[in-house]
Design a protein around this motif. Structure first.
Motif, PDB file in Angstrom:
ATOM      1  N   ASN A 106     -51.995  34.897  44.125  1.00  0.00           N
ATOM      2  CA  ASN A 106     -52.419  35.933  43.175  1.00  0.00           C
ATOM      3  C   ASN A 106     -51.263  36.678  42.524  1.00  0.00           C
ATOM      4  O   ASN A 106     -51.482  37.561  41.709  1.00  0.00           O
ATOM      5  CB  ASN A 106     -53.305  36.979  43.877  1.00  0.00           C
ATOM      6  CG  ASN A 106     -54.492  36.334  44.565  1.00  0.00           C
ATOM      7  OD1 ASN A 106     -54.888  35.220  44.218  1.00  0.00           O
ATOM      8  ND2 ASN A 106     -55.060  37.028  45.543  1.00  0.00           N
ATOM      9  N   ALA A 107     -50.032  36.359  42.918  1.00  0.00           N
ATOM     10  CA  ALA A 107     -48.895  37.118  42.395  1.00  0.00           C
ATOM     11  C   ALA A 107     -48.339  36.445  41.136  1.00  0.00           C
ATOM     12  O   ALA A 107     -48.486  35.245  40.949  1.00  0.00           O
ATOM     13  CB  ALA A 107     -47.808  37.216  43.455  1.00  0.00           C
ATOM     14  N   ASP A 108     -47.709  37.231  40.285  1.00  0.00           N
ATOM     15  CA  ASP A 108     -47.065  36.696  39.075  1.00  0.00           C
ATOM     16  C   ASP A 108     -46.027  35.654  39.441  1.00  0.00           C
ATOM     17  O   ASP A 108     -45.905  34.609  38.827  1.00  0.00           O
ATOM     18  CB  ASP A 108     -46.342  37.828  38.335  1.00  0.00           C
ATOM     19  CG  ASP A 108     -47.295  38.581  37.429  1.00  0.00           C
ATOM     20  OD1 ASP A 108     -48.397  38.070  37.184  1.00  0.00           O
ATOM     21  OD2 ASP A 108     -46.923  39.678  36.980  1.00  0.00           O
ATOM     22  N   ILE A 109     -45.228  36.003  40.445  1.00  0.00           N
ATOM     23  CA  ILE A 109     -44.140  35.120  40.834  1.00  0.00           C
ATOM     24  C   ILE A 109     -44.549  34.412  42.116  1.00  0.00           C
ATOM     25  O   ILE A 109     -44.902  35.057  43.100  1.00  0.00           O
ATOM     26  CB  ILE A 109     -42.840  35.926  41.025  1.00  0.00           C
ATOM     27  CG1 ILE A 109     -42.441  36.548  39.684  1.00  0.00           C
ATOM     28  CG2 ILE A 109     -41.734  35.044  41.579  1.00  0.00           C
ATOM     29  CD1 ILE A 109     -41.224  37.415  39.727  1.00  0.00           C
ATOM     30  N   LYS A 110     -44.528  33.095  42.084  1.00  0.00           N
ATOM     31  CA  LYS A 110     -44.908  32.318  43.269  1.00  0.00           C
ATOM     32  C   LYS A 110     -43.671  32.168  44.157  1.00  0.00           C
ATOM     33  O   LYS A 110     -42.833  33.044  44.195  1.00  0.00           O
ATOM     34  CB  LYS A 110     -45.490  30.973  42.827  1.00  0.00           C
ATOM     35  CG  LYS A 110     -46.574  31.110  41.752  1.00  0.00           C
ATOM     36  CD  LYS A 110     -47.877  31.658  42.317  1.00  0.00           C
ATOM     37  CE  LYS A 110     -48.969  31.695  41.259  1.00  0.00           C
ATOM     38  NZ  LYS A 110     -49.448  33.039  40.947  1.00  0.00           N
ATOM     39  N   ARG A 111     -43.516  31.030  44.815  1.00  0.00           N
ATOM     40  CA  ARG A 111     -42.318  30.859  45.646  1.00  0.00           C
ATOM     41  C   ARG A 111     -41.090  30.738  44.749  1.00  0.00           C
ATOM     42  O   ARG A 111     -41.092  29.951  43.806  1.00  0.00           O
ATOM     43  CB  ARG A 111     -42.451  29.594  46.497  1.00  0.00           C
ATOM     44  CG  ARG A 111     -43.525  29.672  47.540  1.00  0.00           C
ATOM     45  CD  ARG A 111     -43.171  30.640  48.648  1.00  0.00           C
ATOM     46  NE  ARG A 111     -44.313  30.794  49.535  1.00  0.00           N
ATOM     47  CZ  ARG A 111     -44.354  30.311  50.771  1.00  0.00           C
ATOM     48  NH1 ARG A 111     -43.323  29.657  51.276  1.00  0.00           N
ATOM     49  NH2 ARG A 111     -45.421  30.499  51.504  1.00  0.00           N
ATOM     50  N   VAL A 112     -40.088  31.498  45.053  1.00  0.00           N
ATOM     51  CA  VAL A 112     -38.863  31.369  44.271  1.00  0.00           C
ATOM     52  C   VAL A 112     -37.859  30.522  45.043  1.00  0.00           C
ATOM     53  O   VAL A 112     -37.947  30.404  46.268  1.00  0.00           O
ATOM     54  CB  VAL A 112     -38.239  32.749  43.944  1.00  0.00           C
ATOM     55  CG1 VAL A 112     -39.163  33.528  43.037  1.00  0.00           C
ATOM     56  CG2 VAL A 112     -37.923  33.525  45.205  1.00  0.00           C
ATOM     57  N   ASP A 113     -36.926  29.947  44.309  1.00  0.00           N
ATOM     58  CA  ASP A 113     -35.842  29.198  44.932  1.00  0.00           C
ATOM     59  C   ASP A 113     -34.811  30.225  45.387  1.00  0.00           C
ATOM     60  O   ASP A 113     -33.963  30.663  44.623  1.00  0.00           O
ATOM     61  CB  ASP A 113     -35.264  28.230  43.901  1.00  0.00           C
ATOM     62  CG  ASP A 113     -34.085  27.452  44.453  1.00  0.00           C
ATOM     63  OD1 ASP A 113     -33.599  27.803  45.546  1.00  0.00           O
ATOM     64  OD2 ASP A 113     -33.656  26.510  43.787  1.00  0.00           O
ATOM     65  N   GLU A 114     -34.913  30.615  46.660  1.00  0.00           N
ATOM     66  CA  GLU A 114     -34.120  31.754  47.122  1.00  0.00           C
ATOM     67  C   GLU A 114     -32.626  31.445  47.172  1.00  0.00           C
ATOM     68  O   GLU A 114     -31.799  32.325  46.958  1.00  0.00           O
ATOM     69  CB  GLU A 114     -34.636  32.230  48.486  1.00  0.00           C
ATOM     70  CG  GLU A 114     -36.021  32.831  48.336  1.00  0.00           C
ATOM     71  CD  GLU A 114     -36.606  33.389  49.621  1.00  0.00           C
ATOM     72  OE1 GLU A 114     -35.905  33.396  50.641  1.00  0.00           O
ATOM     73  OE2 GLU A 114     -37.764  33.809  49.584  1.00  0.00           O
TER      74      GLU A 114
END
Ligand code: PLP
Length: 482
Positions: free
Chosen positions: A460-468
């Motif tokens: 539900n978030a704008d940003i999904k998994r980011v490439d940390e």
């Protein structure tokens, strides 16, 4: 996704209306060499007042704070910050002071400053306080510089090492290192407490002291604290107390009575100043009287009925912050302490401990809790029960975002594999703890029945998994056009 204000640019609009300047162009006189002067106007966004208000109002609704909901971030004490504190800090007599104005024109502020030193000394069992440090880590640096100054003043130059337990907050070894000490790590035993044998073996006449958090970062009280203090003191060392999270003992026990020589407390955290956005914070440092002369200058003093800043302190480590520290934060903490009083602080502590233990009980079925016994203000769970399904602590934290919660602290303390560190604080009602527990339990069920939904979260978030890794190694910190 929100647009940046640069992308909302409407050429020709602006958010002010000033009378037209009809005095011609005044000559601009500057001593800056011409080659360093700007050749073109800065590329600032052009928006009307209503566009600017909409932009920042929209941004404000996208931030999650303790004013939006429960914020179980372990070791951060995200408690509710009463709004009356803001009122106090914004009073003109507090907010409009100039640091250079004569001391006799700011006696009220000086009185508050002086009383704050005394109240913190009483709460922690110390003799003297400095309110200068701007944050917890800054307080640590100040405190460890004081320990160093103490040993050097006694011509004890051999003490070049600092002991830090393996459960410590990362700032502790970092601080010792910055101040020039070699860090010696002390092991934790099976019960998550300092291993006394290891401590005894590593204490020597080269050790300046031990930095300790009590309750420690597992939320556990170091039961052997008196023996720990004896080992360090008999070896000629000093005991440093990281009191960033005083919620677990405030009003009930005092580091000064446990044998600690130096403490810092975080006014943001325990004493209810909003934090998490990068400041301003405040990390006052208290010491026992043999160390008082080394405190930073100035400290507030009282002579008769007059308050003043005392700069006449020849052994002082000097200044650690411009002027007197973050005064607005000090005012907020003062308002908080005065409103609660001694009995109220104790009650806040008891509720913080009760809430943490309540959640620990509720979650012990769904999650593995390595030290499943009475804790203080926080406890540490893990995702071990979820590992067979391929679900990690990070997945659980991301899934909590879908349930509308700020995730807890994860992967800290380092000594617990896949740690999930939960600190509910005293300002949550039991119903809200139940809501949070229900979300955690639902995620545990999902992990068994449909692990992919957890592993792919957040949905539900704008940003999904980011490439940390890329985000950390190649951060993009400025707008590069759309
Ligand atoms: C938060 C914290 C610190 C550091 O405080 P800052 O104000 O973030 O510098 C140090 N020790 C512990 C145990 C903490 O929780």
């Amino acid at each position: 996704m929100s647009k940046l204000i640069f992308e909302k640019n409407i050429p020709g609009s602006n958010a002010f209306s000033l009378p037209v300047f009809d005095g011609g162009h005044p000559a601009v006189e500057t001593s800056i060499p011409a080659q360093f002067l700007r050749q073109a106007q800065p590329q600032l966004p052009e928006v009307s007042e209503v566009e600017a208000v909409r932009h920042f109002t929209e941004l404000s609704t996208r931030a999650y704070g303790v004013d939006s909901g429960l914020y179980p971030l372990g070791s951060c004490t995200m408690k509710y910050n009463p709004k009356i504190n803001e009122w106090g800090a914004r009073l003109p007599g507090m907010a409009c002071l100039h640091p250079y104005q004569p001391q006799d024109t700011m006696q009220g502020a000086l009185q508050l400053y002086y009383e704050m030193q005394a109240m913190l000394a009483e709460i922690t069992g110390m003799d003297s306080f400095s309110l200068q440090p701007a944050a917890g880590a800054h307080g640590e640096m100040t405190g460890v510089l004081i320990m160093k100054a103490y040993h050097q003043h006694r011509q004890d130059h051999k003490r070049t090492r600092m002991m830090v337990p393996d459960s410590a907050h990362g700032t502790n070894p970092a601080t010792a290192n910055v101040v020039g000490f070699d860090v010696i790590e002390i092991k934790s035993g099976a019960r998550g407490l300092v291993d006394l044998e290891d401590l005894r073996a590593k204490m020597s006449d080269e050790v300046a002291g031990l930095m300790l958090t009590n309750p420690n970062t597992l939320g556990l009280f170091e039961e052997d604290i008196e023996e720990i203090a004896a080992i360090v003191h008999e070896g000629g060392g000093l005991l440093y107390y990281d009191g960033a999270n005083l919620n677990g003992i405030m009003g009930v026990a005092r580091p000064g009575d446990m044998g600690f020589d130096v403490v810092h407390v975080n006014l943001h955290k325990t004493f209810s100043t909003p934090h998490g956005g990068g400041g301003p914070g405040s990390g006052p440092v208290g010491v026992k009287s043999p160390l008082a002369d080394f405190l930073p200058v100035p400290v507030a003093a009282k002579q008769g009925d007059t308050y003043r800043f005392d700069y006449d302190r020849p052994l002082s480590i000097g200044k650690v912050k411009n002027f007197y520290g973050n005064f607005g934060v000090i005012v907020k903490a003062y308002a908080y302490i005065k409103a609660l009083g001694g009995a109220g602080l104790k009650e806040a502590c008891q509720h913080a401990v009760l809430n943490a233990n309540y959640l620990r009980h509720r979650l012990r079925g769904a999650y593995h809790i390595p030290q499943d016994r009475l804790c203080k203000h926080e406890f540490v769970a893990t995702s071990r029960n979820q590992t067979p399904q391929g679900v990690t602590t990070l997945d659980i934290a991301k899934r909590l975002i879908d349930y509308g919660y700020h995730p807890p602290t994860v992967y800290f303390p380092l000594i617990v594999h896949e740690a999930i560190m939960i600190e509910p604080t005293e300002t949550e009602a039991r119903q809200r703890l139940d809501d949070f527990a229900a979300a955690m339990e639902a995620i545990a069920r999902e992990a068994q029945e449909n692990p992919e939904v957890v592993i792919q979260a957040p949905h539900n978030a704008d940003i999904k998994r980011v490439d940390e890794v890329t985000a950390a190694r190649k951060p993009v910190l400025k707008w590069e056009g759309s």
